[in-house]
Design a protein around this motif. Structure first.
Motif, PDB file in Angstrom:
ATOM      1  N   HIS A  49      62.352  65.684 -29.242  1.00 48.95           N
ATOM      2  CA  HIS A  49      61.442  65.589 -30.383  1.00 48.95           C
ATOM      3  C   HIS A  49      61.447  66.862 -31.215  1.00 48.95           C
ATOM      4  CE1 HIS A  49      57.418  66.061 -32.295  1.00 48.95           C
ATOM      5  NE2 HIS A  49      57.726  64.852 -32.719  1.00 48.95           N
ATOM      6  N   CYS A  50      61.386  68.015 -30.525  1.00 42.91           N
ATOM      7  CA  CYS A  50      61.321  69.284 -31.267  1.00 42.91           C
ATOM      8  C   CYS A  50      62.585  69.515 -32.084  1.00 42.91           C
ATOM      9  CB  CYS A  50      61.046  70.456 -30.324  1.00 42.91           C
ATOM     10  SG  CYS A  50      62.201  70.568 -28.963  1.00 42.91           S
ATOM     11  N   GLU A  51      63.728  69.152 -31.530  1.00 41.51           N
ATOM     12  CA  GLU A  51      64.987  69.370 -32.267  1.00 41.51           C
ATOM     13  C   GLU A  51      65.040  68.510 -33.518  1.00 41.51           C
ATOM     14  OE1 GLU A  51      68.069  70.752 -28.792  1.00 41.51           O
ATOM     15  OE2 GLU A  51      68.764  69.365 -30.320  1.00 41.51           O
ATOM     16  N   SER A  52      64.511  67.309 -33.408  1.00 38.83           N
ATOM     17  CA  SER A  52      64.557  66.424 -34.577  1.00 38.83           C
ATOM     18  C   SER A  52      63.606  66.906 -35.671  1.00 38.83           C
ATOM     19  CB  SER A  52      64.212  64.988 -34.169  1.00 38.83           C
ATOM     20  OG  SER A  52      62.852  64.924 -33.795  1.00 38.83           O
ATOM     21  N   ARG A  53      62.610  67.703 -35.303  1.00 41.45           N
ATOM     22  CA  ARG A  53      61.601  68.161 -36.275  1.00 41.45           C
ATOM     23  C   ARG A  53      61.888  69.560 -36.817  1.00 41.45           C
ATOM     24  NH1 ARG A  53      57.201  66.831 -38.682  1.00 41.45           N
ATOM     25  NH2 ARG A  53      55.804  68.288 -37.678  1.00 41.45           N
ATOM     26  N   CYS A  54      62.763  70.304 -36.175  1.00 46.27           N
ATOM     27  CA  CYS A  54      62.866  71.738 -36.503  1.00 46.27           C
ATOM     28  C   CYS A  54      63.627  71.985 -37.809  1.00 46.27           C
ATOM     29  CB  CYS A  54      63.552  72.489 -35.371  1.00 46.27           C
ATOM     30  SG  CYS A  54      63.777  74.233 -35.789  1.00 46.27           S
ATOM     31  N   PRO A  55      62.956  72.533 -38.837  1.00 40.20           N
ATOM     32  CA  PRO A  55      63.636  72.808 -40.102  1.00 40.20           C
ATOM     33  C   PRO A  55      64.629  73.964 -39.985  1.00 40.20           C
ATOM     34  CG  PRO A  55      61.224  72.937 -40.329  1.00 40.20           C
ATOM     35  CD  PRO A  55      61.532  72.912 -38.868  1.00 40.20           C
ATOM     36  N   PHE A  56      64.522  74.747 -38.920  1.00 37.14           N
ATOM     37  CA  PHE A  56      65.438  75.878 -38.726  1.00 37.14           C
ATOM     38  C   PHE A  56      66.632  75.501 -37.837  1.00 37.14           C
ATOM     39  CE2 PHE A  56      61.560  77.740 -40.155  1.00 37.14           C
ATOM     40  CZ  PHE A  56      61.945  78.844 -40.906  1.00 37.14           C
ATOM     41  N   ARG A  57      66.711  74.228 -37.526  1.00 36.68           N
ATOM     42  CA  ARG A  57      67.843  73.664 -36.763  1.00 36.68           C
ATOM     43  C   ARG A  57      68.074  74.399 -35.439  1.00 36.68           C
ATOM     44  NH1 ARG A  57      71.818  72.306 -41.907  1.00 36.68           N
ATOM     45  NH2 ARG A  57      70.087  71.853 -43.264  1.00 36.68           N
ATOM     46  N   VAL A  58      66.991  74.721 -34.775  1.00 31.95           N
ATOM     47  CA  VAL A  58      67.107  75.397 -33.479  1.00 31.95           C
ATOM     48  C   VAL A  58      67.469  74.366 -32.417  1.00 31.95           C
ATOM     49  CG1 VAL A  58      65.858  76.721 -31.721  1.00 31.95           C
ATOM     50  CG2 VAL A  58      65.380  77.109 -34.152  1.00 31.95           C
ATOM     51  N   LYS A  59      68.479  74.683 -31.611  1.00 35.11           N
ATOM     52  CA  LYS A  59      68.849  73.777 -30.513  1.00 35.11           C
ATOM     53  C   LYS A  59      67.895  74.083 -29.362  1.00 35.11           C
ATOM     54  CE  LYS A  59      73.690  73.047 -31.676  1.00 35.11           C
ATOM     55  NZ  LYS A  59      73.275  72.196 -32.773  1.00 35.11           N
ATOM     56  N   GLN A  60      66.740  73.467 -29.451  1.00 35.08           N
ATOM     57  CA  GLN A  60      65.637  73.872 -28.585  1.00 35.08           C
ATOM     58  C   GLN A  60      65.820  73.433 -27.134  1.00 35.08           C
ATOM     59  OE1 GLN A  60      63.226  76.173 -27.748  1.00 35.08           O
ATOM     60  NE2 GLN A  60      62.832  75.977 -29.928  1.00 35.08           N
ATOM     61  N   MET A  61      66.466  72.290 -26.912  1.00 32.63           N
ATOM     62  CA  MET A  61      66.616  71.841 -25.516  1.00 32.63           C
ATOM     63  C   MET A  61      67.484  72.832 -24.738  1.00 32.63           C
ATOM     64  SD  MET A  61      66.745  67.705 -25.742  1.00 32.63           S
ATOM     65  CE  MET A  61      67.929  67.504 -27.042  1.00 32.63           C
ATOM     66  N   GLU A  62      68.557  73.276 -25.396  1.00 31.33           N
ATOM     67  CA  GLU A  62      69.436  74.290 -24.780  1.00 31.33           C
ATOM     68  C   GLU A  62      68.649  75.573 -24.541  1.00 31.33           C
ATOM     69  OE1 GLU A  62      72.944  75.874 -27.013  1.00 31.33           O
ATOM     70  OE2 GLU A  62      73.555  73.763 -26.840  1.00 31.33           O
ATOM     71  N   ARG A  63      67.864  75.916 -25.554  1.00 35.69           N
ATOM     72  CA  ARG A  63      67.110  77.165 -25.485  1.00 35.69           C
ATOM     73  C   ARG A  63      66.066  77.113 -24.362  1.00 35.69           C
ATOM     74  NH1 ARG A  63      66.366  81.820 -28.870  1.00 35.69           N
ATOM     75  NH2 ARG A  63      64.148  82.278 -29.008  1.00 35.69           N
ATOM     76  N   MET A  64      65.430  75.968 -24.204  1.00 36.92           N
ATOM     77  CA  MET A  64      64.424  75.842 -23.142  1.00 36.92           C
ATOM     78  C   MET A  64      65.065  76.094 -21.766  1.00 36.92           C
ATOM     79  SD  MET A  64      61.236  75.307 -23.980  1.00 36.92           S
ATOM     80  CE  MET A  64      60.471  75.281 -25.612  1.00 36.92           C
ATOM     81  N   GLU A  65      66.300  75.626 -21.631  1.00 38.51           N
ATOM     82  CA  GLU A  65      67.007  75.864 -20.354  1.00 38.51           C
ATOM     83  C   GLU A  65      67.184  77.356 -20.119  1.00 38.51           C
ATOM     84  OE1 GLU A  65      70.796  73.980 -19.766  1.00 38.51           O
ATOM     85  OE2 GLU A  65      69.891  71.990 -19.997  1.00 38.51           O
ATOM     86  N   LYS A  66      67.625  78.049 -21.192  1.00 37.80           N
ATOM     87  CA  LYS A  66      67.848  79.504 -21.075  1.00 37.80           C
ATOM     88  C   LYS A  66      66.531  80.231 -20.810  1.00 37.80           C
ATOM     89  CE  LYS A  66      71.869  79.967 -24.018  1.00 37.80           C
ATOM     90  NZ  LYS A  66      72.248  80.116 -25.399  1.00 37.80           N
ATOM     91  N   ILE A  67      65.468  79.768 -21.462  1.00 41.44           N
ATOM     92  CA  ILE A  67      64.162  80.429 -21.292  1.00 41.44           C
ATOM     93  C   ILE A  67      63.691  80.260 -19.844  1.00 41.44           C
ATOM     94  CG2 ILE A  67      61.733  80.454 -22.029  1.00 41.44           C
ATOM     95  CD1 ILE A  67      62.711  79.478 -24.809  1.00 41.44           C
ATOM     96  N   ALA A  68      63.824  79.015 -19.333  1.00 38.06           N
ATOM     97  CA  ALA A  68      63.398  78.758 -17.950  1.00 38.06           C
ATOM     98  C   ALA A  68      64.189  79.632 -16.982  1.00 38.06           C
ATOM     99  CB  ALA A  68      63.571  77.279 -17.622  1.00 38.06           C
ATOM    100  N   GLU A  69      65.478  79.769 -17.267  1.00 43.26           N
ATOM    101  CA  GLU A  69      66.337  80.592 -16.411  1.00 43.26           C
ATOM    102  C   GLU A  69      65.890  82.050 -16.447  1.00 43.26           C
ATOM    103  OE1 GLU A  69      70.956  81.550 -16.729  1.00 43.26           O
ATOM    104  OE2 GLU A  69      70.453  79.440 -17.136  1.00 43.26           O
ATOM    105  N   ARG A  70      65.610  82.531 -17.657  1.00 45.63           N
ATOM    106  CA  ARG A  70      65.220  83.944 -17.819  1.00 45.63           C
ATOM    107  C   ARG A  70      63.921  84.272 -17.070  1.00 45.63           C
ATOM    108  NH1 ARG A  70      67.138  88.958 -19.896  1.00 45.63           N
ATOM    109  NH2 ARG A  70      65.313  90.244 -19.879  1.00 45.63           N
ATOM    110  N   PHE A  71      62.940  83.349 -17.187  1.00 47.92           N
ATOM    111  CA  PHE A  71      61.634  83.624 -16.603  1.00 47.92           C
ATOM    112  C   PHE A  71      61.523  83.137 -15.157  1.00 47.92           C
ATOM    113  CE2 PHE A  71      60.627  84.091 -21.093  1.00 47.92           C
ATOM    114  CZ  PHE A  71      59.870  85.250 -21.080  1.00 47.92           C
ATOM    115  N   GLY A  72      62.530  82.379 -14.733  1.00 49.48           N
ATOM    116  CA  GLY A  72      62.543  81.933 -13.358  1.00 49.48           C
ATOM    117  C   GLY A  72      61.406  80.998 -13.012  1.00 49.48           C
TER     118      GLY A  72
END
Ligand code: SF4
Ligand code: SF4
Length: 361
Positions: free
Chosen positions: A337-360
């Motif tokens: 949903h967030c990717e379809s709405r983001c005007p800045f074209r952020v690949k948020q699903m990929e990013r969420m994976e990286k964020i989860a990895e970073r914060f453990g």
């Protein structure tokens, strides 16, 4: 009213502050505007005023409530014939500040006034002005040291001295994407300056939040149509390090308009549409606007992304903020949903994976 503080400025600072240089009307009218602002929770005032009389009016307006008000005074703004002037003359600055201390007892913020180029910065640092400010801080006449600037490189070099608690900087969705007279320096550098401030616990008070009014008018706006005050305020307040915005007001009507932000809805504050107009180089970078909400998993997408960027910038303290969130990146269900709405074209699903990895988590 929301209040913010930082490690170096633990005072509770209202997110809406005021610039009082353009106040119009009689003595009583000006006083009433300031008193009404305080009654409505505003506690941060920039005092680069137009006249010395305005200082006296301000002092009368805050009489009996000095400790409730946070003053931002500029070393270099002088009032020799009662009217605003700018100087680097150490003697004149010392004299001027002594008069201000007589009126207010002390200032919460003492800033080098408007330092935009390196030569000027050297004069301030080597010509005794910075020493004077530190001397005044040691005596308790200044509580926090800072500066005002439109230049991100100057800001970075002063922040890196480790002596700055807070400073005034021009922040808005035009200057962050385009260099100019009031946004000196490489635009892409500004985001890392904000992150550095958050990491070091240095606060930012924001001037030119409407780009001198340009953003509020479709004819002059960078985006071909007007933004609202609420959208400009929210944009600035979403930048790391920002504690307060300082719109310049002229009268009671301006004050009432500015105060509407305190009851504005998330929709009214949503500035995400600017993503359609920013340079392509800005695509893919989250600006924390939350235009992509709602997330079905309850993730505060903008804030989670801000935490991630700050962690990448080396902010160790952000880990505890992140872990106290009710929903973190590891809750992401990849619904898209967030990717379809983001005007800045952020690949948020990929990013969420990286964020989860970073914060453990
Ligand atoms: S993903 Fe896009 S819409 Fe969501 S907060 Fe980031 S920039 Fe804004
Ligand atoms: S993709 Fe993840 S973060 Fe984005 S809206 Fe869906 S659950 Fe929320």
């Amino acid at each position: 009213m929301e209040y913010r503080s930082s490690r170096r400025c633990p005072e509770k600072i209202s997110v809406i502050g005021l610039g009082c240089a353009n106040l119009l009307g009689s003595r009583n009218e000006k006083k009433e505007v300031i008193k009404t602002a305080i009654d409505n929770g505003v506690n941060f005032f920039d005092l680069a005023l137009a006249t010395w009389e305005d200082y006296e009016i301000f002092a009368e307006a805050i009489s009996g409530r000095r400790e409730k008000v946070i003053t931002q005074i500029h070393f270099g703004a002088v009032y020799e014939e009662g009217k605003y002037g700018w100087t680097r003359d150490l003697g004149k600055i010392r004299e001027q500040f002594a008069l201000q201390v007589k009126l207010f007892g002390y200032t919460d913020m003492g800033y080098i006034h408007c330092v935009d180029d390196n030569e000027d910065l050297q004069e301030v640092l080597q010509g005794g002005i910075w020493d004077l400010m530190q001397e005044m801080k040691a005596k308790g006449a200044v509580r926090h040291l800072g500066f005002s600037s439109h230049n991100s490189a100057i800001a970075e070099s002063l922040v890196s001295t480790g002596l700055v608690d807070m400073f005034m900087f021009s922040v808005n969705p035009a200057y962050d994407y385009r260099a100019g007279e009031y946004s000196i320096g490489e635009p892409s550098y500004r985001a890392s300056l904000y992150q550095e401030c958050e990491k070091m616990g240095v606060g930012i008070s924001v001037m030119k939040v409407f780009a001198g009014g340009q953003l509020l008018d479709a004819k002059t706006s960078l985006y071909d149509f007007a933004l609202t005050q609420a959208q400009c305020f929210q944009y600035a307040l979403d930048r790391p390090g920002v504690l307060t915005v300082l719109p310049g007001i002229r009268n009671m009507s301006d004050l009432q308009t500015v105060l509407k932000f305190t009851s504005a809805t998330a929709k009214e504050k949503d500035y995400g549409f600017i993503g359609e107009f920013v340079p392509k180089s800005a695509y893919g970078k989250c600006v924390y606007c939350n235009h992509c909400q709602p997330c079905p998993m309850g993730i505060d997408i903008g804030f989670v992304n801000k935490c991630y960027d700050l962690a990448l910038a080396g902010d160790e303290l952000i880990f505890s903020h992140y872990s106290s969130l009710p929903a973190t990146a590891s809750s992401c269900a990849k619904c898209g949903h967030c990717e379809s709405r983001c005007p800045f074209r952020v690949k948020q699903m990929e990013r969420m994976e990286k964020i989860a990895e970073r914060f453990g988590k």
